[in-house]
Design an enzyme around this catalytic site. Structure first.
Site: not given
Length: 570
Positions: A307-309
């Site tokens: 997720y994301c980073l």
């Protein structure tokens, strides 16, 4: 006698060795950065100088602006046809209100000035596009802060609310301000408590090192898909966004569908962790979790989701594994995660050599960057909604808005280690090393084109952090079958999109590795549209790429119950 610079003893700052002169410069810049929120005043000066110098050489633009100013002045000098009647603006509640002509005129003057400055700083021949964007953001910030709607002495809606409550709203606002800015930080909510009302899916912490706790969740079905699911959340925030209340927990949903689920819970770093680097997060984070799962469930390939980073780091780990012949991944899923940073959204406004130099100087003072400073950058870009309207509501009207679970999670902020954060911003946002094949793991570069496992990538339509067209670039980089889902909502709410959530929808299209490239606009035309949550789509996608179900595995020896200890650290 000549000055002997070599006699000066170098100063060690984190992993860097600086001369005393450079250390002094860093200290000065860090002090100033405390006042500017880590933003470089030089970046703003560069943008203003670029604009002013090009405007000075553009007499046609100057005449155009003079004419626009004269026209705006003439309009302001002419009373509107409805002056003295209903106010043209709206109250904070959204209903029309009666007010003074002065407030109406102030709002018209404010809007006219903002429009003029927008015209003045755009379309100047020869001006750099980045500087135009920087000035636009700075000017927008200034005008949102100066809006008469935010001023008690100007806004009749605020004045009437104050009269109706006998000034008690100002007293309540002062109490709210004192609670927010003085004394110990208060919990965001008494309703949403980690481990009690949120993040309560049953599980055990089965591994811990200095960066992660690895949680395995208790199966609720007698048989499971043999391939386990590993969730790699972003370490910029805490993992339990994917395990909020039972009704909207993605982790619980997966467990109930017969998946063996593991999740990383990242440590909340302190100044002592300032020398932790990006590769530490790969080795002691993603790869450590893969190793533990492989030992616990030998021979089973892993569905890994980032997720994301965390998705960016998972992509790095997956590319390195593919390069080195490590085939333990069954698939890779990216939630709102970027792998190419040429169009990274609004954060790009804060990324340049000078901006990162000042941010490094600020982080040197604290050993890292706290969540409030990171969040402030995004808040400034949407100051009207995220700063000034809440400011007026909480500190002028004295209101206390109820929190939901997602808001409580968002207030539970974390920090970023200095070295890792600097490496991430420079290698990804500034140089785009990962997409360009320059990012090194070990002593050799990695390439996303080496990833051959199936990829499920999620973008969200209102994402300002990781715009979906940027997330979509994985289809240019990985040579594998890619299923791309475009969901409604934003960076967080679009991911927390449980079945039954009203108003949710998504598009989905699978692109084979052998297909010709499908550009984003063509994707919108070809992708099948569906109402509802995208969660079942992803679950089916993983199930189709899994073997026949097997008895649920036993839980290994545990260190403690979920949600563990790292997530509780303030």
């Amino acid at each position: 006698m000549p000055f002997d610079q070599t006699s000066l003893t170098p100063v060690r700052q984190g992993t860097e060795t600086l001369t005393p002169f450079a250390a002094y410069d860093e200290a000065v810049q860090g002090t100033v950065a405390e006042l500017t929120g880590g933003r470089s005043p030089v970046a703003a000066m560069e943008a203003w100088l670029d604009w002013a110098s090009h405007l000075a050489m553009s007499p046609g633009k100057q005449v155009d602006l003079c004419l626009r100013a004269a026209a705006a002045g003439a309009r302001l000098a002419t009373p509107p046809a409805d002056s003295g009647t209903a106010l043209s603006g709206t109250a904070l509640s959204g209903t029309a209100l009666s007010g003074t002509w002065l407030y109406d005129w102030l709002m018209r003057a404010h809007d006219a000035s903002r429009d003029w400055w927008h015209d003045a700083t755009t379309g100047v021949r020869g001006m750099a596009a980045r500087h135009e964007q920087v000035l636009g953001a700075r000017i927008n910030e200034a005008f949102q802060a100066a809006s008469p709607a935010n001023a008690l002495l100007a806004n009749p809606a605020l004045q009437r609310a104050t009269l109706e409550r006998g000034g008690l709203n100002l007293l309540e606002g002062a109490k709210n301000f004192a609670a927010d800015h003085f004394g110990p930080k208060q919990p965001a909510s008494d309703t949403y408590v980690v481990g009690e009302t949120i993040a309560i899916t049953p599980g055990k912490v089965i591994f811990r090192n200095r960066l992660i706790e690895l949680i395995q969740y208790q199966p609720t079905t007698s048989t499971v898909h043999p391939e386990p699911v590993l969730i790699v959340p972003a370490w910029i925030m805490k993992y339990y966004i994917l395990d909020l209340r039972p009704q909207n927990s993605l982790i619980r949903f997966l467990v109930e569908q017969g998946h063996t689920v593991f999740s990383i819970s990242w440590v909340n770093p302190t100044a002592d962790d300032q020398d932790v680097c990006m590769d530490d997060y790969r080795r002691e984070g993603v790869m450590a979790a893969v190793d533990v799962i492989s030992q616990h469930l030998p021979g089973r390939r892993i569905h890994a989701a980032g997720y994301c980073l965390g998705g960016t780091m998972l992509s790095i780990a997956a590319a390195a594994m593919a390069r080195d012949g490590d085939d333990r991944l069954a698939s890779m899923t990216l939630f709102a995660a970027q792998t190419d940073f040429t169009e990274p959204g609004e954060l790009k406004l804060f990324i340049s050599d000078t901006e990162l130099s000042w941010l490094d100087s600020l982080m040197a003072r604290h050993g890292g960057l706290d969540g409030e400073r990171m969040g402030a950058a995004f808040q400034l870009l949407h100051a009207d909604e995220l700063i000034w309207k809440p400011f007026v509501s909480r500190y002028v009207l004295g209101e206390t808005a109820p929190l939901n679970d997602l808001m409580a999670w968002n207030a539970d902020q974390t920090r970023m280690p200095r070295r890792m954060h600097s490496e991430y911003l420079r290698s990804m946002f500034l140089r785009n090393d990962l997409a360009a094949g320059r990012f090194k793991v070990g002593d050799r570069p990695i390439a996303l084109r080496d990833i051959r496992v199936p990829v499920f990538a999620l973008g969200t339509g209102k994402d300002h952090v990781a715009p979906w067209r940027s997330v979509y670039k994985i289809s240019l980089l990985a040579r594998s079958d890619i299923t791309f889902v475009l969901a409604s909502g934003g960076h967080n709410a679009g991911v927390v999109s449980e079945p039954g959530h009203k108003g949710r929808s998504y598009r989905v299209l699978t692109m084979r590795a052998t297909d010709a490239y499908t550009d984003p606009d063509a994707y919108l035309e070809r992708a099948a549209a569906h109402e509802g949550s995208w969660w079942p789509e992803w679950q089916r996608w993983m199930a189709e790429r899994s073997n026949e179900r097997v008895p649920a595995p036993p839980m290994p020896p545990a260190l403690c119950d979920a949600p563990g200890t790292y997530v509780l650290a303030a």
